[in-house]
Design a protein around this motif. Structure first.
Motif, PDB file in Angstrom:
ATOM      1  N   GLN A 188       0.814  -1.208   0.000  1.00 61.45           N
ATOM      2  CA  GLN A 188       0.000   0.000   0.000  1.00 61.45           C
ATOM      3  C   GLN A 188       0.855   1.270   0.000  1.00 61.45           C
ATOM      4  OE1 GLN A 188      -2.639   0.192   3.341  1.00 61.45           O
ATOM      5  NE2 GLN A 188      -3.557   2.155   2.724  1.00 61.45           N
ATOM      6  N   ASN A 189       1.970   1.231   0.676  1.00 59.14           N
ATOM      7  CA  ASN A 189       2.808   2.419   0.810  1.00 59.14           C
ATOM      8  C   ASN A 189       4.084   2.334  -0.022  1.00 59.14           C
ATOM      9  OD1 ASN A 189       1.081   3.690   2.768  1.00 59.14           O
ATOM     10  ND2 ASN A 189       1.834   2.186   4.262  1.00 59.14           N
ATOM     11  N   ALA A 190       4.025   1.585  -1.131  1.00 57.18           N
ATOM     12  CA  ALA A 190       5.203   1.420  -1.991  1.00 57.18           C
ATOM     13  C   ALA A 190       5.257   2.531  -3.035  1.00 57.18           C
ATOM     14  CB  ALA A 190       5.175   0.051  -2.667  1.00 57.18           C
ATOM     15  N   PHE A 191       6.458   2.810  -3.496  1.00 54.10           N
ATOM     16  CA  PHE A 191       6.679   3.835  -4.510  1.00 54.10           C
ATOM     17  C   PHE A 191       7.536   3.260  -5.627  1.00 54.10           C
ATOM     18  CE2 PHE A 191       5.877   6.124  -0.607  1.00 54.10           C
ATOM     19  CZ  PHE A 191       5.037   7.157  -1.006  1.00 54.10           C
ATOM     20  N   LYS A 192       7.207   3.634  -6.857  1.00 52.51           N
ATOM     21  CA  LYS A 192       7.997   3.177  -7.998  1.00 52.51           C
ATOM     22  C   LYS A 192       8.999   4.260  -8.384  1.00 52.51           C
ATOM     23  CE  LYS A 192       7.761   1.117 -12.581  1.00 52.51           C
ATOM     24  NZ  LYS A 192       6.903   0.644 -13.694  1.00 52.51           N
ATOM     25  N   VAL A 193      10.213   3.815  -8.714  1.00 51.42           N
ATOM     26  CA  VAL A 193      11.295   4.722  -9.094  1.00 51.42           C
ATOM     27  C   VAL A 193      11.779   4.346 -10.487  1.00 51.42           C
ATOM     28  CG1 VAL A 193      13.587   5.582  -8.499  1.00 51.42           C
ATOM     29  CG2 VAL A 193      11.977   4.965  -6.693  1.00 51.42           C
ATOM     30  N   ARG A 194      12.040   5.349 -11.306  1.00 51.09           N
ATOM     31  CA  ARG A 194      12.582   5.121 -12.655  1.00 51.09           C
ATOM     32  C   ARG A 194      13.803   6.012 -12.834  1.00 51.09           C
ATOM     33  NH1 ARG A 194       8.338   6.467 -16.056  1.00 51.09           N
ATOM     34  NH2 ARG A 194       7.535   4.344 -15.883  1.00 51.09           N
ATOM     35  N   LEU A 195      14.924   5.400 -13.259  1.00 52.11           N
ATOM     36  CA  LEU A 195      16.167   6.134 -13.463  1.00 52.11           C
ATOM     37  C   LEU A 195      16.554   6.101 -14.936  1.00 52.11           C
ATOM     38  CD1 LEU A 195      16.424   4.483 -10.523  1.00 52.11           C
ATOM     39  CD2 LEU A 195      18.572   5.741 -10.459  1.00 52.11           C
ATOM     40  N   SER A 196      16.986   7.244 -15.467  1.00 56.62           N
ATOM     41  CA  SER A 196      17.473   7.347 -16.847  1.00 56.62           C
ATOM     42  C   SER A 196      18.942   7.752 -16.789  1.00 56.62           C
ATOM     43  CB  SER A 196      16.643   8.367 -17.640  1.00 56.62           C
ATOM     44  OG  SER A 196      15.271   8.019 -17.630  1.00 56.62           O
ATOM     45  N   ILE A 197      19.773   6.782 -16.449  1.00 56.51           N
ATOM     46  CA  ILE A 197      21.193   7.076 -16.214  1.00 56.51           C
ATOM     47  C   ILE A 197      21.905   7.407 -17.523  1.00 56.51           C
ATOM     48  CG2 ILE A 197      23.348   6.177 -15.264  1.00 56.51           C
ATOM     49  CD1 ILE A 197      21.652   4.355 -13.465  1.00 56.51           C
ATOM     50  N   LYS A 198      21.663   6.615 -18.570  1.00 54.76           N
ATOM     51  CA  LYS A 198      22.335   6.852 -19.854  1.00 54.76           C
ATOM     52  C   LYS A 198      21.882   8.170 -20.479  1.00 54.76           C
ATOM     53  CE  LYS A 198      23.252   2.017 -21.040  1.00 54.76           C
ATOM     54  NZ  LYS A 198      23.041   0.930 -22.049  1.00 54.76           N
ATOM     55  N   THR A 199      20.610   8.484 -20.325  1.00 50.65           N
ATOM     56  CA  THR A 199      20.107   9.754 -20.864  1.00 50.65           C
ATOM     57  C   THR A 199      20.776  10.932 -20.179  1.00 50.65           C
ATOM     58  OG1 THR A 199      17.963   8.743 -21.337  1.00 50.65           O
ATOM     59  CG2 THR A 199      18.030  11.140 -21.225  1.00 50.65           C
ATOM     60  N   ALA A 200      21.011  10.817 -18.884  1.00 52.02           N
ATOM     61  CA  ALA A 200      21.586  11.931 -18.131  1.00 52.02           C
ATOM     62  C   ALA A 200      23.090  12.042 -18.299  1.00 52.02           C
ATOM     63  CB  ALA A 200      21.239  11.783 -16.653  1.00 52.02           C
ATOM     64  N   GLY A 243      25.171   9.935 -20.503  1.00 50.36           N
ATOM     65  CA  GLY A 243      25.750   9.545 -21.789  1.00 50.36           C
ATOM     66  C   GLY A 243      26.849   8.518 -21.631  1.00 50.36           C
ATOM     67  N   ASP A 244      28.040   8.832 -22.180  1.00 51.89           N
ATOM     68  CA  ASP A 244      29.173   7.892 -22.122  1.00 51.89           C
ATOM     69  C   ASP A 244      29.691   7.697 -20.706  1.00 51.89           C
ATOM     70  OD1 ASP A 244      28.993   7.656 -24.863  1.00 51.89           O
ATOM     71  OD2 ASP A 244      30.524   9.189 -25.257  1.00 51.89           O
ATOM     72  N   ASN A 245      29.376   8.621 -19.817  1.00 54.00           N
ATOM     73  CA  ASN A 245      29.841   8.507 -18.431  1.00 54.00           C
ATOM     74  C   ASN A 245      28.831   7.785 -17.531  1.00 54.00           C
ATOM     75  OD1 ASN A 245      32.203  10.015 -18.986  1.00 54.00           O
ATOM     76  ND2 ASN A 245      31.072  11.937 -18.760  1.00 54.00           N
ATOM     77  N   ALA A 246      27.856   7.158 -18.140  1.00 51.46           N
ATOM     78  CA  ALA A 246      26.829   6.459 -17.358  1.00 51.46           C
ATOM     79  C   ALA A 246      27.445   5.284 -16.599  1.00 51.46           C
ATOM     80  CB  ALA A 246      25.728   5.965 -18.289  1.00 51.46           C
ATOM     81  N   TYR A 247      26.979   5.098 -15.384  1.00 54.07           N
ATOM     82  CA  TYR A 247      27.461   3.990 -14.555  1.00 54.07           C
ATOM     83  C   TYR A 247      26.423   2.861 -14.567  1.00 54.07           C
ATOM     84  CZ  TYR A 247      24.434   6.585 -11.352  1.00 54.07           C
ATOM     85  OH  TYR A 247      23.383   7.258 -10.795  1.00 54.07           O
ATOM     86  N   ARG A 289      15.061  15.854  -1.696  1.00 55.72           N
ATOM     87  CA  ARG A 289      15.155  15.467  -3.110  1.00 55.72           C
ATOM     88  C   ARG A 289      16.488  15.866  -3.741  1.00 55.72           C
ATOM     89  NH1 ARG A 289      11.102  14.167  -6.878  1.00 55.72           N
ATOM     90  NH2 ARG A 289      12.172  13.136  -8.593  1.00 55.72           N
ATOM     91  N   ASN A 290      16.960  17.062  -3.447  1.00 56.77           N
ATOM     92  CA  ASN A 290      18.219  17.513  -4.046  1.00 56.77           C
ATOM     93  C   ASN A 290      19.401  16.669  -3.588  1.00 56.77           C
ATOM     94  OD1 ASN A 290      16.940  19.585  -5.426  1.00 56.77           O
ATOM     95  ND2 ASN A 290      17.249  21.073  -3.780  1.00 56.77           N
ATOM     96  N   ARG A 291      19.394  16.253  -2.321  1.00 56.79           N
ATOM     97  CA  ARG A 291      20.493  15.419  -1.811  1.00 56.79           C
ATOM     98  C   ARG A 291      20.488  14.048  -2.488  1.00 56.79           C
ATOM     99  NH1 ARG A 291      22.432  17.160   3.225  1.00 56.79           N
ATOM    100  NH2 ARG A 291      23.985  15.502   2.973  1.00 56.79           N
ATOM    101  N   ILE A 292      19.301  13.504  -2.691  1.00 59.49           N
ATOM    102  CA  ILE A 292      19.197  12.190  -3.350  1.00 59.49           C
ATOM    103  C   ILE A 292      19.642  12.295  -4.809  1.00 59.49           C
ATOM    104  CG2 ILE A 292      17.598  10.365  -4.037  1.00 59.49           C
ATOM    105  CD1 ILE A 292      15.919  11.061  -1.553  1.00 59.49           C
ATOM    106  N   ASN A 293      19.183  13.344  -5.505  1.00 58.78           N
ATOM    107  CA  ASN A 293      19.595  13.535  -6.900  1.00 58.78           C
ATOM    108  C   ASN A 293      21.107  13.676  -7.016  1.00 58.78           C
ATOM    109  OD1 ASN A 293      16.917  13.471  -7.613  1.00 58.78           O
ATOM    110  ND2 ASN A 293      16.711  15.680  -7.868  1.00 58.78           N
ATOM    111  N   SER A 294      21.693  14.445  -6.119  1.00 56.44           N
ATOM    112  CA  SER A 294      23.140  14.673  -6.170  1.00 56.44           C
ATOM    113  C   SER A 294      23.917  13.385  -5.953  1.00 56.44           C
ATOM    114  CB  SER A 294      23.541  15.710  -5.112  1.00 56.44           C
ATOM    115  OG  SER A 294      22.893  16.949  -5.340  1.00 56.44           O
ATOM    116  N   ALA A 295      23.405  12.515  -5.113  1.00 61.63           N
ATOM    117  CA  ALA A 295      24.112  11.271  -4.835  1.00 61.63           C
ATOM    118  C   ALA A 295      24.250  10.402  -6.078  1.00 61.63           C
ATOM    119  CB  ALA A 295      23.387  10.491  -3.734  1.00 61.63           C
ATOM    120  N   PHE A 296      23.266  10.509  -6.993  1.00 66.68           N
ATOM    121  CA  PHE A 296      23.287   9.687  -8.209  1.00 66.68           C
ATOM    122  C   PHE A 296      23.600  10.509  -9.469  1.00 66.68           C
ATOM    123  CE2 PHE A 296      20.583   7.493  -5.175  1.00 66.68           C
ATOM    124  CZ  PHE A 296      21.130   6.215  -5.187  1.00 66.68           C
ATOM    125  N   LEU A 297      23.997  11.772  -9.277  1.00 62.01           N
ATOM    126  CA  LEU A 297      24.348  12.655 -10.397  1.00 62.01           C
ATOM    127  C   LEU A 297      23.196  12.821 -11.374  1.00 62.01           C
ATOM    128  CD1 LEU A 297      27.928  11.239 -11.132  1.00 62.01           C
ATOM    129  CD2 LEU A 297      27.291  13.084  -9.558  1.00 62.01           C
TER     130      LEU A 297
END
Length: 204
Positions: free
Chosen positions: A3-15, A17-21, A91-99
């Motif tokens: 009931q309290n779950a959240f879905k997350v989607r990451l676009s690492i290659k889009t963000a 590019g060649d430096n994607a992890y 949110r900003n801290r989480i975003n920064s952690a994953f670039l």
């Protein structure tokens, strides 16, 4: 399907590019740690551990579901409203952690927080004041230069007039709209009427 779950989607290659992890177990551990950090920072009473954050249905693209549990209450899930508030606050801290950004790290049920408006480094009133001051200075400089040029022109004309007078050249002046010849004071001027009388009486 919690009931309290959240879905997350990451676009690492889009963000990145060649430096994607690659998304691996280490990245999953970092995500759990960031969620636990957000929960603890949101509520000083929270004792959320990394093990309290559960991930499931992880895909290669990368997407997954996560839920936060409360080990002190027989592993019941933390209310979604609390998790959402904690994520939004950090949110900003989480975003920064994953670039990543809000567009490339999406919490589908959590609306992204609006970033504060970017303020120009120079205030608008200072820019307007600078423009007005420049216009005033330009006007003053123009008036000064025009006055100097006009004074030089008058001085030049007076100098030329004095030079002509010194050379004894006859100049034509205009008085009351009638051109008159200036008298040559050095050579004198002979009146024709008296000249005729002199010739008549001195012929004897």
């Amino acid at each position: 399907d919690a009931q309290n779950a959240f879905k997350v989607r990451l676009s690492i290659k889009t963000a990145l590019g060649d430096n994607a992890y690659a998304w691996d177990a280490n990245e999953e551990y970092l995500f759990k740690a960031m969620v636990a950090f957000a929960m603890r920072r949101y509520s000083s009473k929270s004792t959320t551990q990394i093990s309290d954050v559960l991930l499931c249905n992880v895909t290669d693209r990368v997407s997954f579901w996560f839920v936060v549990t409360d080990s002190s209450q027989n592993m019941t899930t933390v209310p979604g409203s609390v998790v959402e508030a904690a994520i939004r606050m950090n949110r900003n801290r989480i975003n920064s952690a994953f670039l990543l950004s809000d567009k490339t790290l999406q919490f589908l049920k959590i609306t992204s927080t609006l970033s504060p408006p970017v303020e120009p480094s120079t205030p608008v009133w200072l820019i307007v004041f600078g423009v007005v001051l420049c216009l005033i200075v330009a006007g003053i400089v123009f008036l000064v230069v025009a006055g100097i040029q006009q004074r030089k022109k008058k001085n030049k004309e007076s100098t030329e007039r004095e030079n002509l007078e010194e050379k004894g050249e006859v100049t034509v002046t205009v008085e009351n709209g009638i051109p008159c010849e200036a008298l040559d004071l050095k050579a004198g001027h002979i009146n024709g009427v008296f000249a005729a009388d002199d010739e008549r009486f001195t012929s004897l």
